[in-house]
Design a protein around this motif. Sequence first.
Motif, PDB file in Angstrom:
ATOM      1  N   LYS A 187      49.461 119.184  40.383  1.00 27.54           N
ATOM      2  CA  LYS A 187      48.461 118.609  41.039  1.00 27.54           C
ATOM      3  C   LYS A 187      48.693 119.078  42.728  1.00 27.54           C
ATOM      4  O   LYS A 187      47.483 119.700  43.197  1.00 27.54           O
ATOM      5  CB  LYS A 187      48.296 117.065  41.325  1.00 27.54           C
ATOM      6  CG  LYS A 187      46.956 116.622  41.948  1.00 27.54           C
ATOM      7  CD  LYS A 187      46.761 115.207  41.643  1.00 27.54           C
ATOM      8  CE  LYS A 187      45.558 114.809  42.405  1.00 27.54           C
ATOM      9  NZ  LYS A 187      45.124 113.374  42.421  1.00 27.54           N
ATOM     10  N   SER A 238      43.971 117.823  33.826  1.00 27.56           N
ATOM     11  CA  SER A 238      44.109 116.362  34.093  1.00 27.56           C
ATOM     12  C   SER A 238      45.081 115.787  33.411  1.00 27.56           C
ATOM     13  O   SER A 238      46.021 114.992  33.847  1.00 27.56           O
ATOM     14  CB  SER A 238      43.001 115.731  33.919  1.00 27.56           C
ATOM     15  OG  SER A 238      42.909 114.123  34.278  1.00 27.56           O
ATOM     16  N   THR A 275      48.626 114.078  34.943  1.00 23.99           N
ATOM     17  CA  THR A 275      49.286 112.739  35.091  1.00 23.99           C
ATOM     18  C   THR A 275      50.214 112.509  34.180  1.00 23.99           C
ATOM     19  O   THR A 275      50.732 111.440  33.963  1.00 23.99           O
ATOM     20  CB  THR A 275      48.174 111.767  34.354  1.00 23.99           C
ATOM     21  OG1 THR A 275      47.517 112.264  33.182  1.00 23.99           O
ATOM     22  CG2 THR A 275      46.865 111.960  35.254  1.00 23.99           C
ATOM     23  N   GLU A 327      50.455 112.673  30.917  1.00 25.24           N
ATOM     24  CA  GLU A 327      49.959 112.521  29.443  1.00 25.24           C
ATOM     25  C   GLU A 327      50.086 113.497  28.215  1.00 25.24           C
ATOM     26  O   GLU A 327      50.169 113.156  27.191  1.00 25.24           O
ATOM     27  CB  GLU A 327      48.635 111.959  29.421  1.00 25.24           C
ATOM     28  CG  GLU A 327      48.205 110.620  30.336  1.00 25.24           C
ATOM     29  CD  GLU A 327      46.791 110.245  30.170  1.00 25.24           C
ATOM     30  OE1 GLU A 327      46.102 110.440  29.331  1.00 25.24           O
ATOM     31  OE2 GLU A 327      46.336 110.093  31.306  1.00 25.24           O
TER      32      GLU A 327
END
Length: 69
Positions: free
Chosen positions: A13, A38, A42, A44
């Motif tokens: 990011k 995304s 994060t 994930e």
Amino acid sequence: MTKEKLILHNNLKTVRTQQKLSQSKLAEMVGVSRQTISNIETGEFVPTARLALLLCLALDKKFEDLFYF
């Protein structure tokens, strides 16, 4: 002796925003969905070796500039 679980972290990011790229644009550059970018950012989702390489190439960064344990 116990095995420690190594978790791959990333600076995706930070690098992406420094280069003024949206998640959608970066996703388009490497052939994945915006949601995948995304999820990587994060933590994930851990990218495959192929996707990690494509991200490095797209952002003109070395692996160790984007990912760390």
